[in-house]
Design an enzyme around this catalytic site. Structure first.
Site, mmCIF file in Angstrom:
data_model
loop_
_atom_site.group_PDB
_atom_site.id
_atom_site.type_symbol
_atom_site.label_atom_id
_atom_site.label_comp_id
_atom_site.label_asym_id
_atom_site.label_seq_id
_atom_site.Cartn_x
_atom_site.Cartn_y
_atom_site.Cartn_z
ATOM 1 N N LYS A 19 18.362 12.598 72.978
ATOM 2 C CA LYS A 19 18.679 11.556 73.962
ATOM 3 C C LYS A 19 19.349 10.358 73.275
ATOM 4 O O LYS A 19 20.377 9.867 73.746
ATOM 5 C CB LYS A 19 17.383 11.131 74.676
ATOM 6 C CG LYS A 19 17.565 10.094 75.768
ATOM 7 C CD LYS A 19 16.458 10.187 76.791
ATOM 8 C CE LYS A 19 15.173 9.493 76.364
ATOM 9 N NZ LYS A 19 15.255 8.026 76.348
ATOM 10 N N SER A 20 18.774 9.901 72.181
ATOM 11 C CA SER A 20 19.335 8.729 71.493
ATOM 12 C C SER A 20 20.767 8.991 71.033
ATOM 13 O O SER A 20 21.643 8.138 71.167
ATOM 14 C CB SER A 20 18.485 8.378 70.265
ATOM 15 O OG SER A 20 17.218 7.933 70.655
ATOM 16 N N ARG A 116 10.944 -4.193 82.434
ATOM 17 C CA ARG A 116 10.870 -4.105 80.964
ATOM 18 C C ARG A 116 11.533 -5.309 80.307
ATOM 19 O O ARG A 116 12.481 -5.875 80.843
ATOM 20 C CB ARG A 116 11.465 -2.772 80.496
ATOM 21 C CG ARG A 116 10.658 -1.595 81.046
ATOM 22 C CD ARG A 116 11.199 -0.257 80.641
ATOM 23 N NE ARG A 116 11.143 -0.048 79.206
ATOM 24 C CZ ARG A 116 11.700 0.979 78.578
ATOM 25 N NH1 ARG A 116 12.358 1.898 79.290
ATOM 26 N NH2 ARG A 116 11.614 1.106 77.277
ATOM 27 N N SER A 159 12.908 -2.262 66.582
ATOM 28 C CA SER A 159 13.422 -1.569 67.760
ATOM 29 C C SER A 159 14.881 -1.198 67.538
ATOM 30 O O SER A 159 15.724 -2.064 67.292
ATOM 31 C CB SER A 159 13.306 -2.480 68.990
ATOM 32 O OG SER A 159 14.211 -2.060 69.983
ATOM 33 N N GLN A 161 16.824 -0.161 69.741
ATOM 34 C CA GLN A 161 17.627 -0.667 70.858
ATOM 35 C C GLN A 161 18.077 -2.090 70.584
ATOM 36 O O GLN A 161 19.241 -2.445 70.811
ATOM 37 C CB GLN A 161 16.827 -0.568 72.156
ATOM 38 C CG GLN A 161 16.517 0.884 72.518
ATOM 39 C CD GLN A 161 15.683 1.026 73.774
ATOM 40 O OE1 GLN A 161 15.286 0.032 74.382
ATOM 41 N NE2 GLN A 161 15.411 2.254 74.166
ATOM 42 N N ASP A 304 7.773 7.549 70.435
ATOM 43 C CA ASP A 304 7.882 8.314 71.682
ATOM 44 C C ASP A 304 6.965 9.544 71.682
ATOM 45 O O ASP A 304 6.733 10.146 72.735
ATOM 46 C CB ASP A 304 9.328 8.760 71.922
ATOM 47 C CG ASP A 304 10.244 7.574 72.214
ATOM 48 O OD1 ASP A 304 9.738 6.519 72.630
ATOM 49 O OD2 ASP A 304 11.468 7.709 72.008
ATOM 50 N N LYS A 331 7.119 0.640 77.490
ATOM 51 C CA LYS A 331 7.973 1.830 77.672
ATOM 52 C C LYS A 331 8.112 2.109 79.176
ATOM 53 O O LYS A 331 7.838 1.247 79.996
ATOM 54 C CB LYS A 331 7.379 3.011 76.904
ATOM 55 C CG LYS A 331 7.364 2.811 75.389
ATOM 56 C CD LYS A 331 8.763 2.677 74.819
ATOM 57 C CE LYS A 331 8.754 2.445 73.328
ATOM 58 N NZ LYS A 331 10.100 2.123 72.808
ATOM 59 N N ARG A 335 2.240 2.952 78.282
ATOM 60 C CA ARG A 335 1.778 4.250 77.771
ATOM 61 C C ARG A 335 0.414 4.177 77.097
ATOM 62 O O ARG A 335 -0.166 5.215 76.795
ATOM 63 C CB ARG A 335 2.817 4.856 76.825
ATOM 64 C CG ARG A 335 3.971 5.451 77.562
ATOM 65 C CD ARG A 335 4.909 6.255 76.669
ATOM 66 N NE ARG A 335 6.079 6.635 77.455
ATOM 67 C CZ ARG A 335 7.289 6.791 76.964
ATOM 68 N NH1 ARG A 335 7.506 6.610 75.669
ATOM 69 N NH2 ARG A 335 8.289 7.130 77.758
ATOM 70 N N ARG A 377 7.473 11.252 79.543
ATOM 71 C CA ARG A 377 6.693 11.679 78.366
ATOM 72 C C ARG A 377 5.220 11.909 78.719
ATOM 73 O O ARG A 377 4.539 12.722 78.102
ATOM 74 C CB ARG A 377 6.851 10.679 77.228
ATOM 75 C CG ARG A 377 8.322 10.487 76.849
ATOM 76 C CD ARG A 377 8.574 10.217 75.411
ATOM 77 N NE ARG A 377 9.987 9.940 75.183
ATOM 78 C CZ ARG A 377 10.920 10.877 74.979
ATOM 79 N NH1 ARG A 377 10.602 12.162 74.955
ATOM 80 N NH2 ARG A 377 12.181 10.532 74.787
HETATM 81 C C1 S3P Z 1 15.482 4.462 71.448
HETATM 82 C C2 S3P Z 1 14.656 3.631 70.748
HETATM 83 C C3 S3P Z 1 13.210 3.518 70.992
HETATM 84 C C4 S3P Z 1 12.691 4.693 71.803
HETATM 85 C C5 S3P Z 1 13.577 5.037 72.962
HETATM 86 C C6 S3P Z 1 14.979 5.365 72.498
HETATM 87 C C7 S3P Z 1 16.916 4.465 71.130
HETATM 88 O O1 S3P Z 1 12.960 2.334 71.715
HETATM 89 O O2 S3P Z 1 11.378 4.434 72.254
HETATM 90 O O3 S3P Z 1 13.057 6.163 73.661
HETATM 91 O O4 S3P Z 1 17.632 5.414 71.517
HETATM 92 O O5 S3P Z 1 17.374 3.512 70.479
HETATM 93 P P1 S3P Z 1 12.875 0.892 70.971
HETATM 94 O O6 S3P Z 1 14.155 0.679 70.310
HETATM 95 O O7 S3P Z 1 12.641 -0.100 72.060
HETATM 96 O O8 S3P Z 1 11.716 0.997 70.032
#
Ligand code: S3P
Length: 417
Positions: A19-20, A116, A159, A161, A304, A331, A335, A377
């Site tokens: 996914k990432s 969020r 993070s 993200q 995750d 999340k 969770r 999840r």
């Molecule tokens: C992700 C980073 C993670 C993860 C999410 C996907 C990403 O979140 O939990 O499912 O693709 O960069 P955080 O960056 O908020 O930890």
């Protein structure tokens, strides 16, 4: 969705694309010069949200099965409306990317995404001069055009993200942008941006980026270790499972460290590099497991996977303690609460704490009726817990697996015998 207890499990579990990496392959190519083909992409709802946002920003994107072709649009359209659906990755990364392109855009999300935290991207981006307006710290977000200047950003939270949002803004900022995080989070952005020609340099937990133009690159997406985790866990509980071509980027393999501690028997085979990402076939066998301790420093590498690791702990001998996992609260659901409720509903002995869980393992769980709270999840962990339980049971809100693993229940059914 009713799940029967499985007698014995064995076979090959094909796992959909990461996914990432799919988010990044679509998003970065859509903002670059040229054309790219993304193969074995995840076509779950989250990544399709990224596709629709990038189309709204001007890229031409077509999809045939798991192949996505992108014609990049380095100049973004002004005043785009980007619906990020349930996807935090889409919303947070886009904030930085759009800020770096100097256009105006509005970003919205579904009910879960709209709760969020978004200040965690708006505030560091403001240090670069960006103007990202939140709605009381959450979506909808409005990105206004503003000139960006590089600076040093220390993120309070590990993070990917947040880190990626800053790096993407840094692509359009004058001077040099440096991001330093408390623990190293997943580095898919750094790897792909580097392959696309960005001026980027990584040293331990810090990344430096300078203004750059990106050129499109093809990406063959590895299978997602976070999705493989469910079938690997089922193998550890019930039989032998092979998951082919799984991404084993060291920033993502915390679950394998957890397996080592639990005593799960597994091997990595055919280790290789695909489009700059390490990949391997993972084989897991039914294992007697013992309790473990997991704390803060390992969290970014398995955040995750915590629900499914907690499930394994519910079957492991002794008392497991998971701490330093506060991020779970923000999340797709809280969770900490939803994992504890789901494992308790299966018959497990679990207590939620402020930042994790205390779990007393049992040799058997009875099964029962569980709720997903719309969190993919939680639904997938519940399905594995029910398949490994004595009586099976039902999942309320089972369809949310479409976010990251559309074929999940069919694949699960195909492994039982
Ligand atoms: C992700 C980073 C993670 C993860 C999410 C996907 C990403 O979140 O939990 O499912 O693709 O960069 P955080 O960056 O908020 O930890």
């Amino acid at each position: 969705m009713n799940i029967e207890p499985a007698e014995k499990i064995s076979g090959i579990a094909e796992i959909p694309g990461d996914k990432s990496i799919t988010h990044r392959a679509v998003m970065f190519n859509a903002a670059a010069e040229g054309k790219a083909k993304i193969t074995r992409a995840l076509v779950g709802e989250d990544c399709l949200s990224t596709v629709s946002c990038m189309k709204a920003l001007g890229a031409k994107i077509e999809r045939e099965g798991e192949t996505i072709t992108v014609e990049g649009s380095p100049e973004f359209k002004n005043n785009a409306l980007c619906d990020c659906g349930n996807s935090g990755t889409t919303m947070r990364l886009l904030c930085g990317l759009i800020a770096g392109k100097g256009v105006r855009a509005t970003l919205t999300g579904d009910a879960s995404l709209s709760t969020r935290p978004m200040r965690r991207v708006a505030e560091p981006l403001a240090l670069l001069g960006a103007n990202v307006r939140t709605t009381d710290g959450t979506a909808p977000l409005i990105v206004e055009p503003a000139p960006l200047h590089g600076c040093i950003v220390e993120t309070g939270v590990a993070s990917a993200q947040v880190k990626s949002a800053i790096l993407l803004a840094g692509l359009g900022a004058s001077g040099e942008t440096i991001v330093r995080e408390p623990e190293k989070s997943r580095d898919h952005s750094e790897r792909l941006l580097s392959a696309m020609g960005a001026d980027i340099f990584v040293h331990q937990n810090a990344v430096r980026i300078r203004k750059s133009r990106l050129h499109c690159v093809d990406v063959d997406v590895p299978a997602d270790i976070s999705s493989a985790a469910y079938f690997l866990a089922l193998g550890a509980l019930k039989g032998e499972i092979v998951c082919p071509r799984v991404g084993v980027n060291p920033t993502r393999t915390g679950i394998l460290t957890a397996f080592d501690r639990l005593g799960v028997i597994y091997t990595l085979q055919n280790e290789r590099l695909v489009c700059g990402e390490p990949v391997a076939d993972i084989v897991v066998k039914k294992s007697a497991m013992r309790a473990i301790t997991l704390s803060k420093e390992i969290m970014p590498a398995l955040i995750d996977e915590i629900p499914v690791i907690a499930l394994l702990c519910a079957f492991a001998e002794g008392e497991s303690v998971i701490s330093g996992a506060q991020e779970l609260k923000v999340k797709e659901s809280d969770r900490i609460a939803t994992t504890a409720e789901m494992i308790a509903a299966l018959g497990g002995d679990i207590r939620a704490t402020d930042d994790g869980f205390v779990i007393r393992g049992k040799s058997k769980l009875q099964g029962g009726k569980v709720r997903s709270y719309g969190d993919h999840r939680i639904a997938m962990t519940a399905a594995i817990g029910l398949a490994a339980s004595e009586n099976g049971g039902a999942i309320e809100g089972a369809e949310c697996v479409n976010i990251s693993f559309p074929d999940f229940y069919r694949r699960l059914a195909g492994l039982g015998n």
